[in-house]
Design a protein around this motif. Structure first.
Motif, PDB file in Angstrom:
ATOM      1  N   THR A   8     -12.004   8.421  45.212  1.00 15.73           N
ATOM      2  CA  THR A   8     -12.485   9.462  44.237  1.00 15.73           C
ATOM      3  C   THR A   8     -13.154   8.396  42.987  1.00 15.73           C
ATOM      4  OG1 THR A   8     -10.840  11.120  44.682  1.00 15.73           O
ATOM      5  CG2 THR A   8     -11.914  10.913  42.206  1.00 15.73           C
ATOM      6  N   GLN A   9     -12.118   7.470  42.707  1.00 17.42           N
ATOM      7  CA  GLN A   9     -12.819   6.520  41.679  1.00 17.42           C
ATOM      8  C   GLN A   9     -13.929   5.806  41.921  1.00 17.42           C
ATOM      9  OE1 GLN A   9      -9.824   3.286  40.851  1.00 17.42           O
ATOM     10  NE2 GLN A   9     -10.878   2.519  38.983  1.00 17.42           N
ATOM     11  N   VAL A  12     -16.827   8.379  41.376  1.00 15.31           N
ATOM     12  CA  VAL A  12     -17.250   8.562  39.962  1.00 15.31           C
ATOM     13  C   VAL A  12     -18.090   7.594  39.627  1.00 15.31           C
ATOM     14  CG1 VAL A  12     -16.168   8.509  37.812  1.00 15.31           C
ATOM     15  CG2 VAL A  12     -15.268  10.028  39.473  1.00 15.31           C
ATOM     16  N   ARG A  13     -17.771   6.242  40.087  1.00 13.68           N
ATOM     17  CA  ARG A  13     -18.390   4.997  39.289  1.00 13.68           C
ATOM     18  C   ARG A  13     -19.854   5.125  40.100  1.00 13.68           C
ATOM     19  NH1 ARG A  13     -14.836   0.503  41.223  1.00 13.68           N
ATOM     20  NH2 ARG A  13     -13.022   1.435  40.564  1.00 13.68           N
ATOM     21  N   ASP A  37      -7.787   8.537  48.789  1.00 14.33           N
ATOM     22  CA  ASP A  37      -7.470   7.777  47.589  1.00 14.33           C
ATOM     23  C   ASP A  37      -5.890   7.292  48.107  1.00 14.33           C
ATOM     24  OD1 ASP A  37      -9.431   8.765  46.292  1.00 14.33           O
ATOM     25  OD2 ASP A  37      -8.583  10.260  44.981  1.00 14.33           O
ATOM     26  N   ASN A  42      -4.957   9.710  41.751  1.00 20.59           N
ATOM     27  CA  ASN A  42      -4.878   9.792  40.433  1.00 20.59           C
ATOM     28  C   ASN A  42      -5.532  11.124  39.812  1.00 20.59           C
ATOM     29  OD1 ASN A  42      -5.326   9.262  37.543  1.00 20.59           O
ATOM     30  ND2 ASN A  42      -5.227   7.232  37.996  1.00 20.59           N
ATOM     31  N   ASN A  45      -8.684  10.201  37.657  1.00 19.63           N
ATOM     32  CA  ASN A  45     -10.123  10.250  38.288  1.00 19.63           C
ATOM     33  C   ASN A  45     -10.593  11.591  39.200  1.00 19.63           C
ATOM     34  OD1 ASN A  45     -10.007   7.447  38.038  1.00 19.63           O
ATOM     35  ND2 ASN A  45      -8.903   7.248  39.772  1.00 19.63           N
ATOM     36  N   LYS A  48     -12.035  13.504  36.152  1.00 13.09           N
ATOM     37  CA  LYS A  48     -13.177  12.791  35.630  1.00 13.09           C
ATOM     38  C   LYS A  48     -14.399  13.237  36.648  1.00 13.09           C
ATOM     39  CE  LYS A  48     -11.600   8.378  33.905  1.00 13.09           C
ATOM     40  NZ  LYS A  48     -11.532   6.992  34.116  1.00 13.09           N
TER      41      LYS A  48
END
Length: 115
Positions: A8-9, A12-13, A37, A42, A45, A48
């Motif tokens: 997920t992080q 998003v990036r 993940d 998290n 994330n 977000k």
């Protein structure tokens, strides 16, 4: 926007700016995040990722199976935003427990057709 095997992080990036920019043009968004993940799941994330789509009309999450740590966090984020959650039909999954089989993809298409 999709990419196989990312967290997920990472999503998003990589996609956050363009997703947020275009969210107002989207009628239905299907989100399948969290399965990659692992123990680093998290809620921040996931929140977000969902916040980037604040202007989308309808958001549908494909919930990871029960063995995935991000599952409860995804359900919480979806509940907070009033999103639809689609449970993965165990009988229509490939052996890996993540990906749909042919019937599962057809079922998902019929769910999306309702929106």
């Amino acid at each position: 926007m999709a990419e196989k095997g990312i967290t997920t992080q990472d999503w998003v990036r990589r996609f956050g700016v363009s997703v947020e920019r275009d969210a107002h043009t989207l009628d239905v968004v299907l989100i399948s995040l969290g399965s990659n993940d692992g123990q680093n799941a998290n809620a921040t994330n996931l929140f977000k990722a969902r916040s980037l789509l604040a202007q989308a009309k309808t958001v549908i999450w494909i919930a990871p199976g029960p063995k995935y740590p991000a599952r409860s966090q995804i359900l919480g984020v979806a509940r907070e935003f009033g999103d639809v959650v689609y449970e993965r039909p165990v009988e229509q999954m490939q052996d890996d427990g993540v990906h749909f089989d042919q019937m599962g993809y057809k079922r998902m298409a019929s769910v999306l057709a309702r929106y």
